[in-house]
Design a protein around this motif. Structure first.
Motif, PDB file in Angstrom:
ATOM      1  N   VAL A  37       0.900  -1.447   0.214  1.00 45.37           N
ATOM      2  CA  VAL A  37       0.252   0.044   0.023  1.00 45.37           C
ATOM      3  C   VAL A  37       0.954   1.417   0.249  1.00 45.37           C
ATOM      4  O   VAL A  37       0.541   2.270  -0.552  1.00 45.37           O
ATOM      5  CB  VAL A  37      -0.849   0.042   1.172  1.00 45.37           C
ATOM      6  CG1 VAL A  37      -1.554   1.339   1.200  1.00 45.37           C
ATOM      7  CG2 VAL A  37      -2.058  -1.054   0.976  1.00 45.37           C
ATOM      8  N   ASP A  38       1.791   1.206   0.915  1.00 44.89           N
ATOM      9  CA  ASP A  38       2.811   2.275   0.751  1.00 44.89           C
ATOM     10  C   ASP A  38       3.407   2.701  -0.476  1.00 44.89           C
ATOM     11  O   ASP A  38       4.034   3.799  -0.856  1.00 44.89           O
ATOM     12  CB  ASP A  38       3.788   2.110   1.889  1.00 44.89           C
ATOM     13  CG  ASP A  38       3.375   2.361   3.321  1.00 44.89           C
ATOM     14  OD1 ASP A  38       2.229   2.887   3.612  1.00 44.89           O
ATOM     15  OD2 ASP A  38       3.700   1.943   4.414  1.00 44.89           O
ATOM     16  N   ASN A  39       3.462   1.629  -1.196  1.00 40.74           N
ATOM     17  CA  ASN A  39       4.246   1.708  -2.647  1.00 40.74           C
ATOM     18  C   ASN A  39       3.255   1.855  -3.639  1.00 40.74           C
ATOM     19  O   ASN A  39       3.827   1.597  -4.809  1.00 40.74           O
ATOM     20  CB  ASN A  39       5.256   0.607  -2.722  1.00 40.74           C
ATOM     21  CG  ASN A  39       6.449   0.735  -1.801  1.00 40.74           C
ATOM     22  OD1 ASN A  39       7.508   1.408  -2.310  1.00 40.74           O
ATOM     23  ND2 ASN A  39       6.601   0.333  -0.599  1.00 40.74           N
ATOM     24  N   GLY A  40       2.137   1.976  -3.455  1.00 39.65           N
ATOM     25  CA  GLY A  40       1.479   2.152  -4.762  1.00 39.65           C
ATOM     26  C   GLY A  40      -0.067   1.480  -4.997  1.00 39.65           C
ATOM     27  O   GLY A  40      -0.830   1.722  -5.843  1.00 39.65           O
ATOM     28  N   LEU A  41      -0.293   0.350  -3.896  1.00 34.92           N
ATOM     29  CA  LEU A  41      -1.489  -0.270  -4.034  1.00 34.92           C
ATOM     30  C   LEU A  41      -2.510   0.534  -3.753  1.00 34.92           C
ATOM     31  O   LEU A  41      -2.508   0.956  -2.622  1.00 34.92           O
ATOM     32  CB  LEU A  41      -1.520  -1.457  -3.209  1.00 34.92           C
ATOM     33  CG  LEU A  41      -2.624  -2.718  -3.522  1.00 34.92           C
ATOM     34  CD1 LEU A  41      -2.762  -3.480  -4.801  1.00 34.92           C
ATOM     35  CD2 LEU A  41      -2.561  -3.610  -2.441  1.00 34.92           C
ATOM     36  N   PRO A  42      -3.697   0.750  -4.853  1.00 38.86           N
ATOM     37  CA  PRO A  42      -4.653   2.046  -4.157  1.00 38.86           C
ATOM     38  C   PRO A  42      -5.894   1.379  -3.366  1.00 38.86           C
ATOM     39  O   PRO A  42      -6.884   1.337  -3.883  1.00 38.86           O
ATOM     40  CB  PRO A  42      -5.048   2.097  -5.756  1.00 38.86           C
ATOM     41  CG  PRO A  42      -4.849   1.116  -6.602  1.00 38.86           C
ATOM     42  CD  PRO A  42      -3.664   0.264  -6.032  1.00 38.86           C
ATOM     43  N   LEU A  43      -5.421   0.631  -2.380  1.00 39.50           N
ATOM     44  CA  LEU A  43      -6.341   0.288  -1.566  1.00 39.50           C
ATOM     45  C   LEU A  43      -5.794   0.865   0.039  1.00 39.50           C
ATOM     46  O   LEU A  43      -4.646   0.764   0.348  1.00 39.50           O
ATOM     47  CB  LEU A  43      -6.391  -1.174  -1.405  1.00 39.50           C
ATOM     48  CG  LEU A  43      -6.906  -1.868  -2.538  1.00 39.50           C
ATOM     49  CD1 LEU A  43      -6.793  -3.371  -2.523  1.00 39.50           C
ATOM     50  CD2 LEU A  43      -8.379  -1.571  -3.005  1.00 39.50           C
ATOM     51  N   ASP A  44      -6.863   0.751   1.041  1.00 35.93           N
ATOM     52  CA  ASP A  44      -6.259   1.038   2.403  1.00 35.93           C
ATOM     53  C   ASP A  44      -5.840  -0.158   2.904  1.00 35.93           C
ATOM     54  O   ASP A  44      -6.383  -1.291   2.570  1.00 35.93           O
ATOM     55  CB  ASP A  44      -7.286   1.836   3.295  1.00 35.93           C
ATOM     56  CG  ASP A  44      -8.459   1.003   3.607  1.00 35.93           C
ATOM     57  OD1 ASP A  44      -8.377  -0.047   3.881  1.00 35.93           O
ATOM     58  OD2 ASP A  44      -9.650   1.732   3.339  1.00 35.93           O
ATOM     59  N   LYS A  45      -5.083  -0.364   4.223  1.00 35.85           N
ATOM     60  CA  LYS A  45      -4.625  -1.612   4.436  1.00 35.85           C
ATOM     61  C   LYS A  45      -5.430  -2.605   4.834  1.00 35.85           C
ATOM     62  O   LYS A  45      -5.139  -3.839   4.861  1.00 35.85           O
ATOM     63  CB  LYS A  45      -3.355  -1.211   5.621  1.00 35.85           C
ATOM     64  CG  LYS A  45      -2.305  -0.257   5.110  1.00 35.85           C
ATOM     65  CD  LYS A  45      -1.331   0.070   6.063  1.00 35.85           C
ATOM     66  CE  LYS A  45      -0.135   0.957   5.546  1.00 35.85           C
ATOM     67  NZ  LYS A  45       0.636   1.284   6.522  1.00 35.85           N
ATOM     68  N   ASP A  46      -6.414  -2.106   5.664  1.00 35.60           N
ATOM     69  CA  ASP A  46      -7.567  -2.746   6.150  1.00 35.60           C
ATOM     70  C   ASP A  46      -8.368  -3.310   4.903  1.00 35.60           C
ATOM     71  O   ASP A  46      -8.605  -4.794   5.036  1.00 35.60           O
ATOM     72  CB  ASP A  46      -8.371  -2.409   7.151  1.00 35.60           C
ATOM     73  CG  ASP A  46      -7.694  -1.803   8.644  1.00 35.60           C
ATOM     74  OD1 ASP A  46      -7.003  -2.561   8.867  1.00 35.60           O
ATOM     75  OD2 ASP A  46      -8.472  -1.055   9.159  1.00 35.60           O
ATOM     76  N   GLU A  47      -8.589  -2.600   4.184  1.00 35.70           N
ATOM     77  CA  GLU A  47      -9.286  -3.309   2.697  1.00 35.70           C
ATOM     78  C   GLU A  47      -8.349  -4.389   2.069  1.00 35.70           C
ATOM     79  O   GLU A  47      -9.083  -5.369   1.596  1.00 35.70           O
ATOM     80  CB  GLU A  47      -9.578  -2.016   1.806  1.00 35.70           C
ATOM     81  CG  GLU A  47     -10.413  -2.479   0.723  1.00 35.70           C
ATOM     82  CD  GLU A  47     -10.626  -1.495  -0.308  1.00 35.70           C
ATOM     83  OE1 GLU A  47     -11.458  -1.517  -1.263  1.00 35.70           O
ATOM     84  OE2 GLU A  47     -10.031  -0.205  -0.006  1.00 35.70           O
ATOM     85  N   ALA A  48      -7.222  -3.829   1.973  1.00 34.91           N
ATOM     86  CA  ALA A  48      -6.268  -4.737   1.153  1.00 34.91           C
ATOM     87  C   ALA A  48      -6.144  -6.204   1.904  1.00 34.91           C
ATOM     88  O   ALA A  48      -5.969  -7.205   1.267  1.00 34.91           O
ATOM     89  CB  ALA A  48      -4.881  -4.233   0.834  1.00 34.91           C
ATOM     90  N   TYR A  49      -6.062  -6.094   3.163  1.00 42.86           N
ATOM     91  CA  TYR A  49      -5.808  -7.300   4.116  1.00 42.86           C
ATOM     92  C   TYR A  49      -7.137  -8.262   4.048  1.00 42.86           C
ATOM     93  O   TYR A  49      -7.236  -9.184   3.755  1.00 42.86           O
ATOM     94  CB  TYR A  49      -5.552  -7.055   5.333  1.00 42.86           C
ATOM     95  CG  TYR A  49      -5.351  -8.298   6.370  1.00 42.86           C
ATOM     96  CD1 TYR A  49      -4.301  -9.138   5.986  1.00 42.86           C
ATOM     97  CD2 TYR A  49      -6.196  -8.616   7.368  1.00 42.86           C
ATOM     98  CE1 TYR A  49      -3.931 -10.209   6.933  1.00 42.86           C
ATOM     99  CE2 TYR A  49      -5.898  -9.755   8.099  1.00 42.86           C
ATOM    100  CZ  TYR A  49      -4.714 -10.476   7.870  1.00 42.86           C
ATOM    101  OH  TYR A  49      -4.594 -11.846   8.671  1.00 42.86           O
TER     102      TYR A  49
END
Length: 231
Positions: A37-49
């Motif tokens: 996420v910090d490097n460009g994945l356009p989701l917030d961390k909870d959503e991505a997890y």
């Protein structure tokens, strides 16, 4: 249980039995997600997890491209850099947290000193299971590592136990399975004609009653070190 005989084989499960894997996968996945996420994945961390957990549930934990699918969901296409970042971070954090239970090594030493032959039966990928054993420097205790990847069937399917017994030239009546899962490890072993010891298990009272009612050759202990009081 196993009698005192020259042809004695004890099979072990790996995760949750020899190794404490209680929360390392979750920690490693969250660390990987954070960097992606910090490097460009356009989701917030909870959503991505949450998305990653869904992918793992649908594809299975041994699927090799969870992070590839995650970038497809987030970006609409695979991003090789983000995939590599996720995979390397997950691997490094997981291996840094990997540790055996406190009594694991003493128990393995004891069993070898008593003349038992040791092997692994695991639902997993062969190279990954060997890697865990090698990293913890306990690989030399085991003659064979038999996995669901190799056999094509998961525990409790009888085939994986039959293959393991053939590889070790073991007699099921003189062989034993040590694991932490009632159905996969204990019942699977018993159905293949072996005995079993459950360690670190979340076995239910109904399961305990079933063992007594059916007079199954299954012992339940709290700690892997307790095996020394049985064998």
């Amino acid at each position: 249980m196993i009698k005192n005989d020259d042809d004695r084989v004890v099979f072990f499960d790996v995760d949750g039995t020899l190794l404490d894997t209680s929360d390392f996968a979750e920690t490693a996945r969250k660390a990987a997600i954070g960097l992606m996420v910090d490097n460009g994945l356009p989701l917030d961390k909870d959503e991505a997890y949450g998305v990653l957990k869904t992918i793992i549930r649908e594809k299975g934990s041994n699927y090799g491209k969870h992070f590839n699918v995650l970038t497809q969901v987030g970006l609409g296409h695979e991003d090789p850099m983000l995939v590599a970042l996720g995979m390397i971070t997950y691997h490094n954090v997981k291996m840094a947290l990997l540790r055996p239970f406190p009594e694991t090594i003493d128990t393995l030493i004891y069993l070898k000193s008593q003349g038992y032959r040791l092997a692994v039966i695991s639902n997993g990928i062969t190279i990954k299971q060997w890697e865990k054993l090698v990293r913890l420097n306990i690989h030399s205790f085991f003659d064979e590592v038999i996995t669901s990847e190799e056999v094509g069937k998961n525990k409790p399917n009888r085939l994986i136990y039959d293959v393991a017994l053939r590889k070790m030239k073991g007699n099921p009546e003189k062989s034993l399975m040590v694991g932490n899962k009632f159905k996969e490890d204990a019942l699977g072993a018993v159905n293949a004609g072996m005995g079993a010891i459950l360690v670190n298990s979340d076995i239910t009272e109904d399961d305990r009653d079933y063992i007594k009612q059916e007079k199954l050759d299954i012992a339940v202990v709290d700690d892997i070190g307790d095996i020394k009081t049985i064998l």
